[in-house]
Design a protein around this motif. Sequence first.
Motif, PDB file in Angstrom:
ATOM      1  N   LYS A 153       0.954  -1.251   0.108  1.00  0.00           N
ATOM      2  CA  LYS A 153       0.137   0.036   0.040  1.00  0.00           C
ATOM      3  C   LYS A 153       0.765   1.058  -0.028  1.00  0.00           C
ATOM      4  CE  LYS A 153      -4.112  -2.126   2.205  1.00  0.00           C
ATOM      5  NZ  LYS A 153      -4.970  -1.962   3.469  1.00  0.00           N
ATOM      6  N   ALA A 154       1.883   1.228   0.989  1.00  0.00           N
ATOM      7  CA  ALA A 154       2.940   2.396   0.877  1.00  0.00           C
ATOM      8  C   ALA A 154       3.630   2.605  -0.536  1.00  0.00           C
ATOM      9  CB  ALA A 154       4.095   2.227   1.877  1.00  0.00           C
ATOM     10  N   ALA A 155       3.937   1.484  -1.086  1.00  0.00           N
ATOM     11  CA  ALA A 155       4.566   1.470  -2.508  1.00  0.00           C
ATOM     12  C   ALA A 155       3.766   1.992  -3.469  1.00  0.00           C
ATOM     13  CB  ALA A 155       5.374   0.184  -2.813  1.00  0.00           C
ATOM     14  N   GLN A 156       2.312   1.605  -3.566  1.00  0.00           N
ATOM     15  CA  GLN A 156       1.321   2.189  -4.314  1.00  0.00           C
ATOM     16  C   GLN A 156       1.109   3.470  -4.076  1.00  0.00           C
ATOM     17  OE1 GLN A 156      -1.885  -0.716  -3.782  1.00  0.00           O
ATOM     18  NE2 GLN A 156      -1.294  -1.883  -5.683  1.00  0.00           N
ATOM     19  N   TYR A 157       0.967   3.935  -2.866  1.00  0.00           N
ATOM     20  CA  TYR A 157       0.761   5.408  -2.460  1.00  0.00           C
ATOM     21  C   TYR A 157       1.701   6.222  -3.174  1.00  0.00           C
ATOM     22  CZ  TYR A 157      -0.424   9.698  -0.159  1.00  0.00           C
ATOM     23  OH  TYR A 157      -0.905  11.031   0.089  1.00  0.00           O
ATOM     24  N   VAL A 158       3.174   5.901  -2.773  1.00  0.00           N
ATOM     25  CA  VAL A 158       4.153   6.754  -3.496  1.00  0.00           C
ATOM     26  C   VAL A 158       4.036   6.752  -4.988  1.00  0.00           C
ATOM     27  CG1 VAL A 158       6.935   6.818  -3.573  1.00  0.00           C
ATOM     28  CG2 VAL A 158       5.491   6.573  -1.200  1.00  0.00           C
ATOM     29  N   ALA A 159       3.890   5.886  -5.485  1.00  0.00           N
ATOM     30  CA  ALA A 159       3.746   5.924  -7.090  1.00  0.00           C
ATOM     31  C   ALA A 159       2.779   6.721  -7.627  1.00  0.00           C
ATOM     32  CB  ALA A 159       3.626   4.412  -7.642  1.00  0.00           C
ATOM     33  N   SER A 160       1.569   6.772  -6.925  1.00  0.00           N
ATOM     34  CA  SER A 160       0.645   7.683  -7.362  1.00  0.00           C
ATOM     35  C   SER A 160       0.554   8.991  -6.799  1.00  0.00           C
ATOM     36  CB  SER A 160      -0.863   6.932  -7.114  1.00  0.00           C
ATOM     37  OG  SER A 160      -0.962   6.624  -5.657  1.00  0.00           O
ATOM     38  N   HIS A 161       1.309   9.292  -5.826  1.00  0.00           N
ATOM     39  CA  HIS A 161       1.592  10.757  -5.277  1.00  0.00           C
ATOM     40  C   HIS A 161       2.863  11.137  -5.307  1.00  0.00           C
ATOM     41  CE1 HIS A 161      -2.220   8.979  -3.621  1.00  0.00           C
ATOM     42  NE2 HIS A 161      -2.468  10.391  -3.509  1.00  0.00           N
ATOM     43  N   PRO A 162       3.347  11.630  -6.614  1.00  0.00           N
ATOM     44  CA  PRO A 162       4.733  12.046  -6.749  1.00  0.00           C
ATOM     45  C   PRO A 162       4.906  13.174  -5.915  1.00  0.00           C
ATOM     46  CG  PRO A 162       3.903  11.959  -8.949  1.00  0.00           C
ATOM     47  CD  PRO A 162       2.812  11.627  -7.658  1.00  0.00           C
ATOM     48  N   GLY A 163       6.261  13.035  -5.130  1.00  0.00           N
ATOM     49  CA  GLY A 163       6.716  14.170  -4.132  1.00  0.00           C
ATOM     50  C   GLY A 163       6.423  13.904  -2.768  1.00  0.00           C
ATOM     51  N   GLU A 164       5.431  13.017  -2.538  1.00  0.00           N
ATOM     52  CA  GLU A 164       5.201  12.541  -1.019  1.00  0.00           C
ATOM     53  C   GLU A 164       5.904  11.056  -0.854  1.00  0.00           C
ATOM     54  OE1 GLU A 164       0.930  12.556   0.101  1.00  0.00           O
ATOM     55  OE2 GLU A 164       0.587  13.684  -1.817  1.00  0.00           O
ATOM     56  N   VAL A 165       6.103  11.006   0.481  1.00  0.00           N
ATOM     57  CA  VAL A 165       6.698   9.895   1.115  1.00  0.00           C
ATOM     58  C   VAL A 165       6.215   9.153   2.171  1.00  0.00           C
ATOM     59  CG1 VAL A 165       9.090  10.296   0.172  1.00  0.00           C
ATOM     60  CG2 VAL A 165       8.473  11.046   2.405  1.00  0.00           C
ATOM     61  N   CYS A 166       6.110   7.999   2.630  1.00  0.00           N
ATOM     62  CA  CYS A 166       5.560   7.335   3.922  1.00  0.00           C
ATOM     63  C   CYS A 166       6.448   7.217   4.720  1.00  0.00           C
ATOM     64  CB  CYS A 166       4.783   6.044   3.145  1.00  0.00           C
ATOM     65  SG  CYS A 166       3.560   6.281   2.053  1.00  0.00           S
ATOM     66  N   GLY A 173      -4.393   5.795   4.660  1.00  0.00           N
ATOM     67  CA  GLY A 173      -5.102   6.903   5.235  1.00  0.00           C
ATOM     68  C   GLY A 173      -4.409   8.035   6.275  1.00  0.00           C
ATOM     69  N   GLU A 174      -3.162   7.560   6.658  1.00  0.00           N
ATOM     70  CA  GLU A 174      -2.442   8.376   7.654  1.00  0.00           C
ATOM     71  C   GLU A 174      -1.634   9.466   6.917  1.00  0.00           C
ATOM     72  OE1 GLU A 174      -1.742   5.024  11.185  1.00  0.00           O
ATOM     73  OE2 GLU A 174       0.176   5.639  10.045  1.00  0.00           O
ATOM     74  N   LYS A 175      -1.321  10.407   7.513  1.00  0.00           N
ATOM     75  CA  LYS A 175      -0.177  11.843   7.220  1.00  0.00           C
ATOM     76  C   LYS A 175       0.815  11.197   6.489  1.00  0.00           C
ATOM     77  CE  LYS A 175       1.121  16.083   8.263  1.00  0.00           C
ATOM     78  NZ  LYS A 175       1.397  16.966   9.444  1.00  0.00           N
ATOM     79  N   THR A 176       1.252  11.611   5.379  1.00  0.00           N
ATOM     80  CA  THR A 176       2.528  11.223   4.586  1.00  0.00           C
ATOM     81  C   THR A 176       3.206  12.476   4.842  1.00  0.00           C
ATOM     82  OG1 THR A 176       1.655  11.970   2.746  1.00  0.00           O
ATOM     83  CG2 THR A 176       1.484   9.742   2.821  1.00  0.00           C
ATOM     84  N   LEU A 177       4.559  12.661   4.085  1.00  0.00           N
ATOM     85  CA  LEU A 177       5.421  13.695   4.090  1.00  0.00           C
ATOM     86  C   LEU A 177       5.717  14.225   2.884  1.00  0.00           C
ATOM     87  CD1 LEU A 177       8.067  12.051   6.586  1.00  0.00           C
ATOM     88  CD2 LEU A 177       6.201  13.913   7.437  1.00  0.00           C
ATOM     89  N   LYS A 178       5.879  15.431   2.656  1.00  0.00           N
ATOM     90  CA  LYS A 178       6.456  16.190   1.320  1.00  0.00           C
ATOM     91  C   LYS A 178       7.727  16.550   1.610  1.00  0.00           C
ATOM     92  CE  LYS A 178       2.135  17.347  -0.496  1.00  0.00           C
ATOM     93  NZ  LYS A 178       1.315  18.294  -1.305  1.00  0.00           N
ATOM     94  N   PRO A 179       8.786  15.946   1.282  1.00  0.00           N
ATOM     95  CA  PRO A 179      10.214  16.402   1.413  1.00  0.00           C
ATOM     96  C   PRO A 179      10.340  17.732   1.046  1.00  0.00           C
ATOM     97  CG  PRO A 179      10.486  14.094   0.767  1.00  0.00           C
ATOM     98  CD  PRO A 179       8.728  14.574   0.713  1.00  0.00           C
ATOM     99  N   SER A 180      11.002  18.686   1.818  1.00  0.00           N
ATOM    100  CA  SER A 180      11.396  19.974   1.280  1.00  0.00           C
ATOM    101  C   SER A 180      12.284  20.693   2.380  1.00  0.00           C
ATOM    102  CB  SER A 180       9.917  20.923   1.246  1.00  0.00           C
ATOM    103  OG  SER A 180       9.611  20.975   2.850  1.00  0.00           O
ATOM    104  N   LEU A 181      12.849  21.802   1.956  1.00  0.00           N
ATOM    105  CA  LEU A 181      13.685  22.458   2.735  1.00  0.00           C
ATOM    106  C   LEU A 181      12.969  22.806   4.272  1.00  0.00           C
ATOM    107  CD1 LEU A 181      16.405  23.673   2.917  1.00  0.00           C
ATOM    108  CD2 LEU A 181      15.397  25.718   2.044  1.00  0.00           C
ATOM    109  N   ASP A 182      12.016  23.153   4.171  1.00  0.00           N
ATOM    110  CA  ASP A 182      11.230  23.316   5.496  1.00  0.00           C
ATOM    111  C   ASP A 182      11.007  22.154   6.448  1.00  0.00           C
ATOM    112  OD1 ASP A 182      10.438  25.824   4.344  1.00  0.00           O
ATOM    113  OD2 ASP A 182       8.287  25.193   3.748  1.00  0.00           O
TER     114      ASP A 182
END
Length: 187
Positions: A153-166, A173-182
């Motif tokens: 499920k995590a691999a499928q989520y990451v594949a369908s949501h570029p820029g997000e990581v688990c 359904g839980e919160k993911t992360l968007k890697p950034s300088l912030d």
Amino acid sequence: MSLINTQVLPFKATAYKNGEFVEVTDATLKGKWSVVFFYPADFTFVCPTELGDLADNYAEFQKLGVEIYGVSTDTHFTHKAWHDTSDTIKKIQYPLIGDPTGVITRNFGVMIEEAGLADRGTFVIDPDGKIQIVEINAGGIGRDASELLRKVKAAQYVASHPGEVCPAKWHEGEKTLKPSLDLVGKI
């Protein structure tokens, strides 16, 4: 060398599935998510517990569009005999691939050469035929289908949501992360 993000190497084999012998190739894996699940041998001890656990969770994998392929260096004939004699193996609906020449097992880097058997290797493959998850366990350590389902499920989520990581322990359904300088130093 890591197999992550590498293309599955060419292979052709015969599998036992639902009372029939069917051909499976590297091309069979393309177009959908797949789990290739290596185990040492039929008629053993830890292996049927793992394969039975996958069988019990197979419907959940199917809901995600995932096919499971069990692989050992036994023949497809041995897979049929095991299916016909074991109550645990009788419930399996996914293909059990015979790899008596070891081509597939070597392609995935899990051949125990001195034994002619496979390590307990798990590979999650995306619809493009690229390996996204690799897990290899020692022979005495069984795997958990529910944990594998979480990782798929995590691999499928990451594949369908570029820029997000688990993050660790992420569940659907839980919160993911968007890697950034912030985020640097804030986690």
